[in-house]
Design a protein around this motif. Structure first.
Motif: not given
Length: 815
Positions: A235, A808, A810
């Motif tokens: 990530s 984020n 990932k």
């Protein structure tokens, strides 16, 4: 408005139940005991049951299929199904033994419930969304467990602090660093979620075999691999690689994980402009070699390196009221360079003489080398903001109330070496079990403290709080210029400990009601040699007991009570007072636990649910009172405090959405202390209300698109006061803590969705997703910066806000 949105999000999430084509249930034997590792197949798709006999598999919609249940010790069973709707189907078969009847099996799930443990699904620890996703992040959604600092993996339990929690990995106790001041310095938790097999947590009233701490036990088991696989997670916050496999004709099993973490994404969302790159790396391995069915050797090793390089540039914070807004502007120079090197190794031998007798011997060594070096100068201006909407200078600072500077310096170095040897054994006879153990531990700590702070206001150096009063600037002060805080110490401490326990467990029946009870006692002897001063040998004895009953009622209920005397002999941190001096005669803190709980399992909306409640009271004596700044704890080291804690924890977990377990938790806590008979005040961990939700959902027509929601609301903690202050003068509370994290992921392939051809056939698992942290961008604070107003000679507490909204990406894969 943010508060309204925060709670409105909850209502539809809890009420909407999606449709699915999931088949699930529990495979049991003729005695209704769950069967582990049963193979379940439909066509080319397959799965296996977990240790509680549970399974889950997807079947085609409106198509007749045949499921096969097979196990080496049981007769193969088959069943035809046709999913006429997308509602979840539950089917729990009973398998017949191929051979003669086996000895009675104790239902592990009931045993853990009776012991007061909460069993946590490992998948939740891996998939939960949060800044520090993992085991600790799941714990913080439970009632009675709290932490208002999202960059920290430390947690408080029922009025205790970070140092009062026991953490075991495969029966081996693990430790936390000594010099950590803030959550952003911590980095990675010791526990690698990708290596975990079982997670059990007790928030109080735990058994005698679980060590000498006051608050909680987190018992982690790393798995022995059954297949060769490589798992990769990546990530914008870092990456991890986990390899597992069996070698040498399956005598050697190994699982190894490498992790890298970079918190820059979070730090850049804070109010302070910095040049900052906090990086953390660790390598962890667990090896098992089976010499025979009776004897095996295990090794658990960890190497961790945390580099924390911090260079603040500027800060701008607005606070106060709408009518009287204030603004703090700070310009920084200097930097902080910290380094935390940790090495841990443990070798254990398991000897199983027969099914009724087992011995485990363990030798381990933990070494931490920590450096905390900083020189940071700050020049600040505290000003009144023009609140007149019609003014040309609206929103600008028009008058300075305080101008000054501050210089913080530290050259702190610590080296700690902890060595221990332990033998534990278990003797079983029918439904009776005896456990015993003895442990020797030696702790050697070398600590060099060079830390001072100089505060200047309008050109006048401010004296320490304990300094004699003066009348500057109207009368000159002719004494030496002294630092506001100044600690210069060299400590060398050695602690020897011998501890042991014995406990008795039995499972039996009273009429038709199943009962569990446990009686145990611990003893701990220790002595301290600090800076050439030897303490007296001290011994503390801790009796503990548990009782549970599962009535033979139509309703599935279990009642339990537990309690005893829990003692915490001092660690090095508890021996050192505010000024860095060592008191070798610090006594063990003591706490009498009273815990009563109930588990009620039931069906709602034709799906399983469980309601867990616990009522507790803790009476504490010989308390070592402390102050806390972010995650740094500073003790009084005098045992002159008494305290208490009481509360209620409630948790409802179940399939709010078919096929996905979620939970809602609510906790009430009140904890107060009386320091040296000065009167009762709130303890630093007095967080009255805790509300948490861990919720999972998926799109009805696209069930592989999943959503994970993590909501937390905590009332404000006492705190935000200067670390050197008298807590009786600072009893104001920080603002309430509110946070919502959302994760969305798509499962391309997993154990229930395999491909025999194409590029996806190269993966055992493949997922990708987005995480939105603090999605309402709520400003939470953990501490205050204290700035002086030269006119009113008062101090303003300016909140230090934590991370804002962060996005984020990932991806996870398993080969």
């Amino acid at each position: 408005m943010k508060k309204i949105c925060f709670f409105l999000l909850l209502i539809p999430s809890l009420l909407v139940a999606q449709k699915t084509t999931i088949l699930k249930g529990t495979v049991r034997d003729s005695k209704k005991n769950p069967i582990e590792k049963v193979s379940i197949k439909v066509g080319k798709i397959g799965t296996i049951t977990d240790e509680n006999g549970k399974y889950q598999i997807r079947i085609p919609f409106k198509e007749e299929v045949t499921l096969f249940f097979s196990h080496v010790s049981y007769r193969t069973f088959s069943k035809k199904f046709t999913a006429k709707s997308r509602n979840a189907i539950r089917f729990s078969p009973i398998l017949s033994l191929k051979t003669e009847q086996l000895d009675e099996i104790v239902i592990k799930d009931h045993k853990k419930k009776a012991q007061g443990f909460t069993k946590i699904d490992v998948k939740k620890a891996i998939n939960i969304v949060g800044p520090n996703a993992g085991v600790e992040n799941v714990l913080m959604t439970l009632p009675g467990v709290s932490n208002n600092n999202e960059l920290s993996t430390q947690y408080n339990v029922r009025g205790g602090n970070f140092d009062e929690n026991l953490v075991y990995v495969n029966g081996i106790e693990v430790y936390r660093p000594f010099l950590i001041r803030s959550g952003q310095q911590e980095g990675l938790s010791f526990i690698n979620s990708n290596m975990v097999q079982n997670i059990n947590f007790s928030a109080g009233g735990f058994q005698a075999k679980y060590g000498d701490k006051l608050s909680s036990v987190l018992d982690i088991t790393y798995r022995n691999p059954t297949e060769t696989a490589t798992t990769i997670d990546a990530s914008l916050l870092g990456a991890s690689v986990t390899f597992e496999g069996n070698f040498l004709n399956k005598k050697l099993s190994t699982i190894t994980g490498v992790r890298y973490r970079d918190n820059s994404l979070f730090v850049n969302s804070k109010q302070i402009e910095t040049n900052f790159r906090p990086r953390f790396t660790d390598v962890q391995t667990y090896l098992t070699y089976d010499f025979s069915e009776k004897f095996s050797l295990n090794f658990l090793g960890n190497f961790s390196l945390n580099n924390y390089n911090y260079q603040p540039l500027s800060r701008r914070t607005r606070f106060g009221t709408v009518a009287e807004p204030l603004e703090l502007i700070v310009y920084y120079s200097g930097q902080e360079r910290d380094k935390y090197l940790t090495m841990f190794g443990a070798l254990s031998a398991d000897y199983n003489m027969n099914d009724n007798f087992k011995l485990t011997a363990t030798a381990s060594r933990y070494n931490t080398q920590e450096e905390e070096h900083f020189d940071i100068a700050a020049q600040y201006n505290l000003g009144e903001v023009d609140a007149n909407i019609g003014s040309e200078n609206f929103g600008e600072v028009e008058f300075s109330q305080g101008i000054g500077s501050q210089l913080n310096h530290a050259r702190n170095d610590l080296d700690a070496l902890i060595t221990n040897f332990q033998i534990k054994g278990t003797i079983k006879k029918g439904k009776t079990e005896w456990s015993f153990g003895v442990k020797y531990q030696k702790e050697e700590i070398k600590d060099r403290i060079r830390e001072w702070e100089i505060i200047d206001s309008l050109g006048f150096s401010i004296r320490p709080p304990s300094h004699a009063a003066n009348n500057e600037p109207y009368e000159p002060f002719e004494g030496d210029i002294t630092a506001y805080q100044n600690i210069r110490k060299d400590n060398e401490v050695s602690i020897n400990r011998v501890s042991g326990f014995v406990q008795f467990n039995q499972r039996s029946f009273w009429s038709d009601h199943e009962i569990f009870y446990n009686l145990g006692v611990r003893a701990h002897n220790w002595s301290v040699l600090g800076n050439g001063i030897q303490s007296k040998n001290k011994t503390i004895v801790s009796p503990r007991a548990q009782f549970a009953i599962k009535p033979n009622w139509e309703k599935d209920m279990l009642f339990r009570i537990s309690g005893g005397l829990y003692a915490q002999p001092p660690s090095y941190r508890e021996l050192r007072n505010f000024n860095g001096d060592i008191n070798v005669e610090v006594k063990a803190q003591k706490s009498i636990h009273y815990v009563a709980g109930m588990d009620y399992s039931f069906d709602m909306w034709q799906r399983p649910f469980k309601l867990t409640t616990e009522l507790y009271y803790k009476d504490l004596s010989d308390v070592n009172a402390y102050t806390i700044d972010n995650v740094r704890i500073r003790y009084r080291a005098d045992n002159v405090t008494t305290a208490y804690a009481h509360g209620l924890d409630v948790r409802l977990n179940g399939e709010f959405v078919p096929g996905n377990e979620s939970w809602v938790s609510l906790g009430y806590l009140k904890t107060e202390e009386n320091i040296n008979n000065q009167g009762t005040i709130a303890r630093p961990s007095d967080q009255r209300i805790k509300f948490g939700i861990l919720f999972q959902d998926y799109v009805p027509n696209l069930p592989d698109l999943k959503a994970y929601l993590n909501l937390v609301y905590n009332t404000g903690l006492p705190g935000g006061s200067p670390s050197y202050s008298d807590p009786y003068n600072f009893q104001q509370r920080l603002r309430d803590y509110k946070r919502a994290d959302l994760g969305i992921s798509y499962v391309f392939t997993d154990v229930n969705k395999r491909y025999s051809e194409g590029w996806l056939s190269n993966f055992k698992e493949l997922t990708a997703g987005l995480e939105l942290f603090n999605m309402f961008d709520i400003q939470n604070s953990i501490t205050n910066t204290w700035v002086r107003d030269v006119y009113s000679k008062t101090q303003f507490g300016i909140p230090n806000f934590m991370t804002g909204r962060v996005l984020n990406f990932k991806i996870g894969m398993k080969f």
